[in-house]
Design a protein around this motif. Structure first.
Motif: not given
Length: 78
Positions: A11-13, A27-32, A8, A35
């Motif tokens: 805010f990116k995973n 990758e995604n933003y905050e698990g969303d 992480q 995204t």
């Protein structure tokens, strides 16, 4: 055998999976899931250098080496 990595950064995973004789990176933003952005390549493409720069930048050179070693081992078992 380790075939999944994640980290992480703010805010990116970031994720990497090795499965089905391919490497998946996303990758995604905050698990969303809405995204998510990513890509995949074959073992041969990865060994030849695809995604090396981004993996080294995001995960570090030691993780790139670890993933490259694992892909070479799995590729030799085909």
């Amino acid at each position: 055998m380790k075939t999944h990595w994640e980290t992480q950064n703010g805010f990116k995973n970031h994720y990497i999976d090795i499965r089905d004789k391919n490497l998946y990176i996303w990758e995604n933003y905050e698990g969303d899931a809405h995204t998510e952005m990513g890509g995949m390549c074959s073992f041969e493409e990865f060994i030849s250098g695809k995604f090396h720069t981004i993996i080294q930048s995001v995960f570090g050179p030691h993780i790139l080496d670890e993933i490259l070693d694992m892909v070479k081992i799995l590729n030799s078992q085909r």
